[in-house]
Scaffold this motif. Structure first.
Motif, PDB file in Angstrom:
ATOM      1  N   GLY A 108     -80.940 -30.026  21.164  1.00 26.99           N
ATOM      2  CA  GLY A 108     -80.005 -30.142  22.279  1.00 26.99           C
ATOM      3  C   GLY A 108     -78.561 -30.184  21.827  1.00 26.99           C
ATOM      4  O   GLY A 108     -78.151 -31.088  21.105  1.00 26.99           O
ATOM      5  N   ALA A 109     -77.769 -29.204  22.247  1.00 22.84           N
ATOM      6  CA  ALA A 109     -76.325 -29.233  21.984  1.00 22.84           C
ATOM      7  C   ALA A 109     -75.646 -30.056  23.066  1.00 22.84           C
ATOM      8  O   ALA A 109     -75.986 -29.960  24.247  1.00 22.84           O
ATOM      9  N   ASN A 110     -74.673 -30.868  22.673  1.00 22.04           N
ATOM     10  CA  ASN A 110     -73.982 -31.716  23.639  1.00 22.04           C
ATOM     11  C   ASN A 110     -72.754 -31.040  24.239  1.00 22.04           C
ATOM     12  O   ASN A 110     -72.050 -31.648  25.039  1.00 22.04           O
ATOM     13  N   ALA A 111     -72.478 -29.816  23.849  1.00 18.91           N
ATOM     14  CA  ALA A 111     -71.321 -29.106  24.399  1.00 18.91           C
ATOM     15  C   ALA A 111     -71.663 -28.542  25.779  1.00 18.91           C
ATOM     16  O   ALA A 111     -72.831 -28.356  26.124  1.00 18.91           O
ATOM     17  N   GLY A 112     -70.612 -28.248  26.567  1.00 16.27           N
ATOM     18  CA  GLY A 112     -70.789 -27.615  27.867  1.00 16.27           C
ATOM     19  C   GLY A 112     -71.656 -28.440  28.793  1.00 16.27           C
ATOM     20  O   GLY A 112     -71.486 -29.650  28.922  1.00 16.27           O
TER      21      GLY A 112
END
Length: 688
Positions: A361-365
């Motif tokens: 999981g990327a925390n960006a956007g």
């Protein structure tokens, strides 16, 4: 009240220029609905301001970890902040609310939700409060969807810890839970089935539920009882955890306490709800003999021809009494959730660049909302996904384009609350041993030994586990990813995330974005890609239960905040791993994350799969770590730093590291220390 406010503005607008009127109205509504979360938390400050946050003391605790006093450590949250976190719905709908209130246990008249039974599965009992009048366990709340009231989970159910020490219980917000969710679900299945089939139990249950006033007739209750008993049966059957050996023989993979294969179960929930009749017919034709396929298709035709696909698999189970047919269907559609991992701790989670044990999981956007939407899908959000003609603004934003049909991703997932919950986590801080010493009587830290340990930590650990200031507003956590060939820890979870695939069903021919390009979802596609597409579309779809203006402005504000106000920006992963490529777009997921270790003393057991009981044991070479130990007790071992786990000390779950997916190998960084150095390093890690 809202309609009267709008009407008042309309009356004023008749005396103003039309453009000015509409401008003022839009600004007013934006301000009104943007500040909803502030008023919600203010309400909790007034109504739920309990000194121990409604924590209940269990009369007959499990596993010799009894307590007579509950304390909370200083983590940056007020009493009201915690109770808001515990009791704010995210759209999970496990059971009709009254069913959970009055359901009895399988073998007694005791309620299923009794404190003793809840403690048996290591969930945390709570006392009633204004916002939890029935005293539901921590993280179990009421949710309303399409005019029906349910009981469901919040993330607090699995991410609130309790550590006991000599009769004092420390409740730790954001800590890893000790729950046995798999056992809870199987016991719930048994209780529902017995209540359905036993006339005396059924009579008591129906009378109690009918008295609550949410059902009009006994027939409605009995029909729903049959539905939810079957739903639990189907869920547990299709999520059976097993692993195959080289010869194809299957062996069970029990989770025990404090572990769950959440991703495996989320994957299966998504695969169930994207399955369409075309894919199902293809499955049956491929995996069954022709004569068996023909007979089965005839039996399943009422389901296959129905426009209602909600809970398709449970309705198929009702039509498939033959166990062999059920097993074949399960093997064709689902993947075994056979990689249980420890519940991760949540402090600083929004400040990470990448989250989850393997950095999926990327925390960006809009990543945080998408991640949390996936979690709600896994814990029984109602998914009324349906194919419809044409396109909508929301389907275009979800990446479906301007085709002649689209998927309406209407669901119970409360995206607005998910964003508010994520925002609240920005202020959560890790617990400190020093505070626990003052509050709960933990032994004080040996400062000389800790000072020696700090030098060892900087030399052996800091490259992957950066030291941060736990209360700094500017703190950020860069996940250091080590490939499974580098970390050498159990690879099952990482490998599953890459190799698992499934039928794309209603999502077929859509595209999923990855860091190396788009993926066209073929008949079968990586489940990671299917999940990404599904969660993006759930997030893009407004809440169907809200009033028009609330629905629109909550949706607008949520997307605006995630797209433009998220403090975490896109970045590359740090570490020693194989990067993604166009040939292998998810290869970087075959790795595990090293993160800052502040508060690590309160998060046993260790390694991603919970295979090492204490910090001291983690510093031993893998060959010298305990091969077997007990899990379930919350009592702290303040010397080795972990929970009490010695064989024979209580009747807990036996964790056997020789079993599949339970390996305690790997992570041998710095294990070539003397015993004196190990104790110094343990002492220093207490200070983090």
């Amino acid at each position: 009240m809202q309609k009267y406010v709008v009407y008042a503005f309309y009356r004023i607008g008749t005396h103003l220029h039309q453009s000015l009127f509409w401008g003022v109205l839009v600004v007013f509504l934006l301000l009104l609905f943007h500040s909803t979360s502030y008023y919600e938390r203010l309400f909790f400050r007034v109504t739920d301001n309990d000194a121990v946050k409604a924590a209940a003391i269990v009369a007959t605790p499990q596993f010799k970890d009894g307590f007579n006093r509950v304390v909370y450590l200083k983590q940056g949250w007020s009493q009201a902040d915690s109770l808001w976190f515990y009791n704010t719905t995210q759209g999970s709908d496990l059971l009709p609310y009254d069913f959970f209130l009055y359901l009895e246990q399988k073998d007694s008249k005791e309620l299923f939700r009794s404190a003793a039974n809840i403690d048996r599965f290591r969930y945390l009992p709570q006392n009633p409060t204004w916002n939890n009048p029935d005293g539901l366990p921590l993280g179990m709340v009421a949710d309303e969807y399409q005019c029906k009231k349910y009981m469901g989970f919040t993330c607090a159910a699995c991410h609130t810890a309790q550590v006991t020490y000599k009769g004092v219980a420390m409740r730790i917000d954001g800590g890893p839970g000790a729950a046995d969710m798999d056992g809870f679900m199987r016991s719930l299945e048994d209780a529902l089935a017995v209540t359905r089939d036993n006339p005396e139990k059924r009579q008591r249950f129906v009378a109690a539920v009918l008295k609550s006033g949410n059902y009009s007739t006994e027939t409605e209750i009995i029909n729903d009882l049959k539905v939810y008993a079957l739903r639990m049966e189907a869920y547990n059957f299709f999520n059976k955890s097993y692993i195959k050996d080289a010869a194809g023989a299957r062996s069970d993979v029990p989770y025990g306490y404090a572990r769950l294969d959440a991703f495996g179960r989320i994957y299966n929930r998504v695969l169930e709800h994207v399955l369409n009749p075309e894919a199902l017919q293809e499955i049956l034709a491929q995996d069954l003999p022709p004569n068996e396929t023909k007979a089965l298709l005839a039996r399943l035709q009422p389901v296959l021809s129905s426009a209602n696909r909600d809970h398709l698999m449970e309705r198929l189970v009702a039509l498939l009494p033959d166990l062999n047919a059920r097993v074949k269907l399960r093997d064709a559609v689902f993947n075994p959730p056979n990689a249980p991992v420890s519940y991760p701790f949540l402090w600083d989670i929004p400040r990470h660049d990448f989250v989850q044990w393997n950095g999926i999981g990327a925390n960006a956007g809009v990543g945080p909302i998408g991640r949390n939407a996936g979690e709600v899908i896994g814990v029984f959000g109602t998914l009324d996904w349906e194919e419809k003609p044409g396109w909508t603004l929301y389907s275009v934003l979800g990446g479906q384009g301007f085709g002649d049909k689209h998927i309406d991703f209407k669901s119970s997932v409360n995206v607005h609350n998910l964003r508010q919950l994520e925002d609240r986590l920005w202020t959560l801080e890790s617990p400190t041993w020093r505070d626990a010493t003052e509050t709960a009587g933990l032994p004080p830290i040996d400062q000389k030994k800790a000072s020696d340990g700090k030098v060892l930590f900087e030399k052996n650990c800091a490259a992957c586990h950066a030291v941060i200031e736990r209360s700094s507003e500017n703190r950020r956590i860069v996940a250091h990813m080590d490939g499974v060939d580098v970390a050498k820890t159990d690879a099952q979870m990482a490998n599953n995330s890459v190799k698992y695939d499934g039928y794309s069903g209603i999502l077929r021919n859509l595209y999923t974005k990855t860091d190396v390009g788009g993926i066209l979802l073929n008949t079968r596609a990586p489940v990671a890609a299917i999940l990404t597409t599904a969660t993006e579309n759930v997030v893009a779809t407004p809440d169907p239960d809200k009033w028009f203006f609330t629905r629109f402005f909550d949706w607008l504000v949520d997307l605006k905040d995630e797209y433009f106000q998220n403090k975490i920006k896109p970045s590359v992963k740090s570490g020693d791993y194989t990067p993604d490529s166009t040939a292998r777009p998810y290869e970087s997921l075959r790795s595990y994350k090293g993160r800052a270790l502040n508060g690590i003393w309160a998060t046993a057991p260790y390694l991603h799969n919970g295979s090492v009981p204490t910090l001291y044991d983690l510093l031993l070479p893998a060959s010298e770590r305990p091969k077997q130990f007990l899990v379930g007790s919350r009592e702290l071992d303040p010397v080795k730093v972990g929970h009490v786990s010695a064989l024979g000390s209580y009747d807990g779950f036996l964790f056997d590291t020789t079993k599949p997916v339970n390996s305690n190998a790997g992570h041998e960084y710095g294990t070539n220390l003397t015993d004196e150095e190990r104790w110094a390093l343990v002492e220093y890690m207490k200070t983090l």
